[in-house]
Write a protein that holds these residues in place. Structure first.
Motif, PDB file in Angstrom:
ATOM      1  N   MET A  69     -19.743 -23.923  12.008  1.00  0.00           N
ATOM      2  CA  MET A  69     -20.036 -25.347  11.854  1.00  0.00           C
ATOM      3  C   MET A  69     -20.624 -25.586  10.465  1.00  0.00           C
ATOM      4  SD  MET A  69     -20.628 -26.309  15.628  1.00  0.00           S
ATOM      5  CE  MET A  69     -22.009 -27.314  15.467  1.00  0.00           C
ATOM      6  N   LEU A  70     -20.535 -26.820  10.022  1.00  0.00           N
ATOM      7  CA  LEU A  70     -21.094 -27.110   8.711  1.00  0.00           C
ATOM      8  C   LEU A  70     -22.558 -26.724   8.755  1.00  0.00           C
ATOM      9  CD1 LEU A  70     -20.343 -28.164   5.947  1.00  0.00           C
ATOM     10  CD2 LEU A  70     -21.139 -30.393   6.642  1.00  0.00           C
ATOM     11  N   ALA A  71     -23.086 -26.790   9.957  1.00  0.00           N
ATOM     12  CA  ALA A  71     -24.454 -26.380  10.184  1.00  0.00           C
ATOM     13  C   ALA A  71     -24.713 -25.084   9.445  1.00  0.00           C
ATOM     14  CB  ALA A  71     -24.659 -26.147  11.650  1.00  0.00           C
ATOM     15  N   GLN A  72     -23.851 -24.133   9.689  1.00  0.00           N
ATOM     16  CA  GLN A  72     -24.067 -22.810   9.119  1.00  0.00           C
ATOM     17  C   GLN A  72     -23.954 -22.880   7.615  1.00  0.00           C
ATOM     18  OE1 GLN A  72     -20.987 -21.172  11.494  1.00  0.00           O
ATOM     19  NE2 GLN A  72     -22.302 -19.501  12.067  1.00  0.00           N
ATOM     20  N   ARG A  73     -23.001 -23.671   7.149  1.00  0.00           N
ATOM     21  CA  ARG A  73     -22.770 -23.871   5.746  1.00  0.00           C
ATOM     22  C   ARG A  73     -24.002 -24.349   5.057  1.00  0.00           C
ATOM     23  NH1 ARG A  73     -18.409 -26.434   4.363  1.00  0.00           N
ATOM     24  NH2 ARG A  73     -16.647 -25.161   4.257  1.00  0.00           N
ATOM     25  N   LEU A  74     -24.578 -25.341   5.752  1.00  0.00           N
ATOM     26  CA  LEU A  74     -25.711 -25.999   5.154  1.00  0.00           C
ATOM     27  C   LEU A  74     -26.886 -25.042   5.132  1.00  0.00           C
ATOM     28  CD1 LEU A  74     -24.927 -29.314   6.963  1.00  0.00           C
ATOM     29  CD2 LEU A  74     -24.394 -28.699   4.640  1.00  0.00           C
ATOM     30  N   LEU A  75     -26.973 -24.297   6.194  1.00  0.00           N
ATOM     31  CA  LEU A  75     -28.030 -23.306   6.282  1.00  0.00           C
ATOM     32  C   LEU A  75     -27.886 -22.267   5.187  1.00  0.00           C
ATOM     33  CD1 LEU A  75     -28.587 -22.193   9.929  1.00  0.00           C
ATOM     34  CD2 LEU A  75     -30.265 -23.003   8.291  1.00  0.00           C
ATOM     35  N   ARG A  76     -26.616 -21.987   4.875  1.00  0.00           N
ATOM     36  CA  ARG A  76     -26.340 -20.939   3.920  1.00  0.00           C
ATOM     37  C   ARG A  76     -27.032 -21.189   2.598  1.00  0.00           C
ATOM     38  NH1 ARG A  76     -20.524 -20.274   2.372  1.00  0.00           N
ATOM     39  NH2 ARG A  76     -20.217 -21.750   4.058  1.00  0.00           N
ATOM     40  N   GLN A  77     -27.115 -22.486   2.240  1.00  0.00           N
ATOM     41  CA  GLN A  77     -27.746 -22.815   0.978  1.00  0.00           C
ATOM     42  C   GLN A  77     -29.173 -22.292   0.970  1.00  0.00           C
ATOM     43  OE1 GLN A  77     -28.722 -26.864   0.324  1.00  0.00           O
ATOM     44  NE2 GLN A  77     -28.240 -26.722  -1.843  1.00  0.00           N
ATOM     45  N   SER A  90     -22.795 -40.010   2.260  1.00  0.00           N
ATOM     46  CA  SER A  90     -23.378 -40.878   3.284  1.00  0.00           C
ATOM     47  C   SER A  90     -24.320 -40.076   4.176  1.00  0.00           C
ATOM     48  CB  SER A  90     -22.271 -41.508   4.142  1.00  0.00           C
ATOM     49  OG  SER A  90     -21.704 -40.532   4.998  1.00  0.00           O
ATOM     50  N   LEU A  91     -24.126 -38.747   4.208  1.00  0.00           N
ATOM     51  CA  LEU A  91     -24.932 -37.883   5.076  1.00  0.00           C
ATOM     52  C   LEU A  91     -26.049 -37.185   4.302  1.00  0.00           C
ATOM     53  CD1 LEU A  91     -21.837 -36.504   6.942  1.00  0.00           C
ATOM     54  CD2 LEU A  91     -23.655 -37.816   8.040  1.00  0.00           C
ATOM     55  N   LEU A  92     -26.264 -37.648   3.062  1.00  0.00           N
ATOM     56  CA  LEU A  92     -27.348 -37.144   2.223  1.00  0.00           C
ATOM     57  C   LEU A  92     -27.162 -35.679   1.807  1.00  0.00           C
ATOM     58  CD1 LEU A  92     -30.345 -38.641   4.293  1.00  0.00           C
ATOM     59  CD2 LEU A  92     -29.044 -39.752   2.469  1.00  0.00           C
ATOM     60  N   THR A  93     -25.925 -35.222   1.779  1.00  0.00           N
ATOM     61  CA  THR A  93     -25.671 -33.849   1.338  1.00  0.00           C
ATOM     62  C   THR A  93     -25.947 -33.769  -0.167  1.00  0.00           C
ATOM     63  OG1 THR A  93     -23.940 -33.743   2.982  1.00  0.00           O
ATOM     64  CG2 THR A  93     -23.922 -32.026   1.301  1.00  0.00           C
ATOM     65  N   PRO A  94     -26.809 -32.845  -0.583  1.00  0.00           N
ATOM     66  CA  PRO A  94     -27.157 -32.778  -2.008  1.00  0.00           C
ATOM     67  C   PRO A  94     -25.927 -32.584  -2.910  1.00  0.00           C
ATOM     68  CG  PRO A  94     -28.587 -31.349  -0.708  1.00  0.00           C
ATOM     69  CD  PRO A  94     -27.546 -31.874   0.226  1.00  0.00           C
ATOM     70  N   GLU A  95     -26.031 -33.116  -4.135  1.00  0.00           N
ATOM     71  CA  GLU A  95     -24.948 -33.040  -5.127  1.00  0.00           C
ATOM     72  C   GLU A  95     -24.435 -31.618  -5.345  1.00  0.00           C
ATOM     73  OE1 GLU A  95     -22.894 -34.775  -6.988  1.00  0.00           O
ATOM     74  OE2 GLU A  95     -23.656 -36.532  -5.917  1.00  0.00           O
ATOM     75  N   ASP A  96     -25.373 -30.655  -5.378  1.00  0.00           N
ATOM     76  CA  ASP A  96     -24.989 -29.289  -5.743  1.00  0.00           C
ATOM     77  C   ASP A  96     -24.821 -28.403  -4.501  1.00  0.00           C
ATOM     78  OD1 ASP A  96     -27.538 -29.294  -4.866  1.00  0.00           O
ATOM     79  OD2 ASP A  96     -28.368 -28.085  -6.500  1.00  0.00           O
ATOM     80  N   HIS A  97     -24.619 -29.038  -3.337  1.00  0.00           N
ATOM     81  CA  HIS A  97     -24.543 -28.256  -2.101  1.00  0.00           C
ATOM     82  C   HIS A  97     -23.277 -27.407  -2.035  1.00  0.00           C
ATOM     83  CE1 HIS A  97     -24.623 -27.310   2.143  1.00  0.00           C
ATOM     84  NE2 HIS A  97     -25.923 -27.560   2.046  1.00  0.00           N
ATOM     85  N   VAL A  98     -23.390 -26.192  -1.505  1.00  0.00           N
ATOM     86  CA  VAL A  98     -22.233 -25.287  -1.448  1.00  0.00           C
ATOM     87  C   VAL A  98     -21.051 -25.878  -0.689  1.00  0.00           C
ATOM     88  CG1 VAL A  98     -23.423 -23.075  -1.687  1.00  0.00           C
ATOM     89  CG2 VAL A  98     -23.209 -24.101   0.574  1.00  0.00           C
ATOM     90  N   SER A  99     -21.323 -26.706   0.316  1.00  0.00           N
ATOM     91  CA  SER A  99     -20.209 -27.207   1.120  1.00  0.00           C
ATOM     92  C   SER A  99     -19.266 -28.086   0.293  1.00  0.00           C
ATOM     93  CB  SER A  99     -20.723 -27.988   2.331  1.00  0.00           C
ATOM     94  OG  SER A  99     -21.473 -29.104   1.901  1.00  0.00           O
ATOM     95  N   ARG A 100     -19.721 -28.545  -0.889  1.00  0.00           N
ATOM     96  CA  ARG A 100     -18.860 -29.382  -1.730  1.00  0.00           C
ATOM     97  C   ARG A 100     -17.918 -28.560  -2.606  1.00  0.00           C
ATOM     98  NH1 ARG A 100     -20.989 -34.887  -3.013  1.00  0.00           N
ATOM     99  NH2 ARG A 100     -22.999 -35.138  -2.002  1.00  0.00           N
ATOM    100  N   ARG A 101     -18.133 -27.249  -2.664  1.00  0.00           N
ATOM    101  CA  ARG A 101     -17.306 -26.443  -3.560  1.00  0.00           C
ATOM    102  C   ARG A 101     -15.849 -26.460  -3.122  1.00  0.00           C
ATOM    103  NH1 ARG A 101     -20.720 -20.881  -4.091  1.00  0.00           N
ATOM    104  NH2 ARG A 101     -19.546 -20.485  -2.192  1.00  0.00           N
TER     105      ARG A 101
END
Ligand code: DAH
Length: 452
Positions: A1-9, A127-138
Motif C-alpha cells: 500500500m502507499l502506506a508502506q511507501r510513505l513509511l519508507r521515507q 491534495s493529500l499533502l504528500t511532500p514535494e520530495d516524497h519518494v512516491s512521486r518518483r
C-alpha cells in the motif's frame, strides 16, 4: 500500500517496486502509436490516449508499458465470480447493512467504483499533502502519463474531489497502479477500497452533547502525537474510537470471531494520528489497511469547514488472499478455468478455501550486468518493468540479490535473481531460457547495459 511507501521515507525500509503482463495488446483505445527510436516492448508511447472516457496527451514523462496498459482493460473488480469482486461485494454489503441513514431506509455510504483511473498529480499527491520530495512521486514508483497526470497509485486520490462534490460518507473501489517489487504479494496493478466518513458535531457526539463538546481546538493548541492542532481533544479521541470500531467490526465480519487483528501506529501524510491494521495469517502479521483521522487541512481545502472525519484504505488482494487462502497474487489475473471455476458459483458471504490446482516447480535464472551511467533505483524500476513485459505471468519473483561498484572503473553492477514459475503448468529449463535470453537482449538494446 502507499502506506508502506510513505513509511519508507521515514524508515527507508523498502526498495522500489514492479510487475508485468505480457502482450503488446495495449488498449483497443490507444490511438496512433508512436514508435520510440529503438523499438521496445516496454515503452510504447501513444500520441493521444483515450482511457475511461478521458483523452490524455502523453509526454516524455510517459512510463507506462504495454503490459500495464493491458491490465487497465481487465476490470477485475467488476467481473462477477472474480474473488476480488466477491470480497468487494462482501465489504459493501457489510457497510450497507451496518450503517444506515436516519430512518434506516437507505445506506449511509455511497459506493464509487467507476472513478477514472488517470488522475491529476494534484489529486494523487498534493491534495493529500504528500511532500514535494516524497519518494512516491518518483517516476520509478509511479506510472506517469505526462507532466500533469498519472495512473492513480491509491484510491485516496479521489478523496478530495468527492468531498468537494459534497459527499460525506463514501467507499471508493478500484484498481490502482504502482511500479513495485515482484513477489507473491505485489503486482503492478492491485485493488483498494477507500472509506471516508465525515461528522458534524451532532453526528460525532450525539445530538444531546453536540453543543457541549466542540470539534475544533482554540488557535494556540499544538499538534501532538495524539492529535492535530486544529481538532479538539474530544473530537480526535472520539473519531479514533469510531474508526477503530468500524474496522474491527469489518474484520470480524470478514474473518469471523476468531480472527486476530491489531492496530499499529503508522505515518501517512493525509491522516493524523494514523494506524495500520494487521491480520495474523499463516504465522505472520500481514498489513491489510491504513487509516487515521483525516488531516483537517484536506477537508478545509475541499470546502468542508464544519465537519471532521476519518479515512481508511484497504488492499483487496491482501484480504482476499487471507480469506480464500489464495497463495499468489498472480492468480487473480488467471484466465485458467482451474482457478475461475472455483469462484464462479460463489456468493459474497460464502466462506471458501481455494484448492491449489497443482504445485509446479520453480526455475531460477540470474541476470548480471554493468549499469550505464544512471541512478541505481531508476535502473531497477526499469528492469522490473522490462522483466514483467517480456516474462509475463511466468515470472513469480524478481529480487536484486547483489549490487556493487567496481573500485577502479567506478561502474556499478546489478545481479537479479528471477524465479520463473507458471501457476498452471510445469516449465522446462529450455523454454525459460528463451525468455531469459530475450530479457537480456532487450536490456542491452534498450538500456545499454553490459551483460556480465
Ligand atoms: N492510501 C494509502 C495506501 O495506499 C492507504 C491509506 C492509509 C488510505 C490511510 C487512507 C488512510 O485513507 O487514511 O497505502
Amino acid at each position: 500500500m502507499l502506506a508502506q511507501r510513505l513509511l519508507r521515507q521515514v524508515l527507508l525500509s523498502r526498495g522500489t517496486a514492479v510487475r508485468l503482463g505480457s502482450s503488446l495488446a495495449a488498449s483497443g483505445d490507444a490511438a496512433a502509436v508512436e514508435q520510440p527510436a529503438k523499438s521496445s516492448p516496454s515503452r510504447t508511447r501513444p500520441k493521444s490516449w483515450k482511457v475511461d472516457g478521458l483523452v490524455v496527451k502523453p509526454d516524455e514523462r510517459w512510463n507506462l508499458t504495454p503490459s500495464v496498459m493491458a491490465l487497465l482493460e481487465r476490470h477485475l473488480h467488476a467481473k462477477p465470480g472474480n474473488p476480488l469482486n466477491l470480497i468487494k461485494q462482501r465489504i459493501v454489503n457489510h457497510f450497507h447493512k451496518t450503517y444506515r441513514k436516519a430512518g434506516n431506509r437507505s445506506p449511509l455510504f455511497t459506493v464509487c467504483d467507476r472513478e477514472p483511473r488517470v488522475v491529476s498529480l494534484f489529486d494523487n499527491f498534493d491534495s493529500l499533502l504528500t511532500p514535494e520530495d516524497h519518494v512516491s512521486r518518483r517516476p520509478s514508483d509511479t506510472y506517469y502519463v505526462n507532466a500533469d497526470t498519472c495512473l492513480r497509485a491509491h484510491t485516496s486520490a479521489h478523496q478530495h474531489k468527492l468531498m468537494r462534490q459534497g459527499f460525506d460518507n463514501f467507499l471508493v473501489v478500484g484498481d490502482v497502479y504502482r511500479r513495485d517489487e515482484i513477489d507473491r504479494t505485489h503486482y503492478p496493478c492491485f485493488h483498494q477500497m477507500e472509506g471516508v466518513r465525515l461528522y458534524s458535531a451532532d453526528e460525532l457526539f450525539g445530538k444531546a452533547s453536540g453543543e457541549q463538546f466542540g470539534l475544533f481546538a482554540s488557535d494556540d493548541e499544538k499538534r501532538t502525537p495524539q492529535k492535530q492542532s486544529e481538532l479538539s481533544e474530544d473530537a480526535s479521541k472520539v473519531l479514533e474510537i469510531k474508526l477503530k470500531q468500524t474496522l474491527e467490526e469489518l474484520c470480524l465480519a470478514l474473518f469471523g470471531k476468531g480472527a486476530q487483528i491489531r492496530f499499529v501506529d503508522a505515518y501517512f501524510p493525509f491522516t493524523h494520528p494514523s494506524f495500520e491494521v494487521e491480520v495474523f495469517y499463516e504465522g505472520k502479521w500481514l498489513e491489510v489497511l491504513g487509516c487515521g483521522v483525516m488531516e483537517q487541512k484536506i477537508l478545509t481545502s475541499a470546502g468542508v469547514t464544519d465537519k471532521v472525519g476519518w479515512a481508511f484504505g484497504l488492499g483487496l488482494e491482501r484480504l482476499a488472499m487471507v480469506l480464500y487462502s489464495i497463495p499468489d497474487i498472480r492468480l487473480f489475473w488467471s484466465e485458467d478455468s482451474g482457478f475461475l471455476s472455483q469462484f464462479a458459483d460463489k456468493q459474497p458471504e460464502d466462506n471458501y478455501k481455494y484448492v491449489p490446482i497443482s504445485v509446479h516447480p520453480q526455475v531460477y535464472f540470474d541476470l548480471s550486468f554493468w549499469l550505464p551511467d544512471r541512478p541505481s533505483h531508476e535502473m531497477s524500476a526499469d528492469v522490473f518493468d522490462l522483466i514483467r513485459s517480456i516474462g509475463g505471468n511466468l515470472v513469480e519473483q524478481v529480487s536484486l540479490v547483489d549490487e556493487f561498484t567496481h573500485k577502479k572503473t567506478g561502474r556499478t553492477s546489478h545481479c537479479y535473481r528471477i524465479v520463473y514459475r507458471s501457476v498452471d503448468r510445469a516449465l522446462t529449463k529450455e523454454e525459460v531460457n528463451v525468455i531469459h535470453k530475450q530479457i537480456e537482449k532487450t536490456l542491452v538494446e534498450q538500456y545499454d547495459v553490459q551483460i556480465r
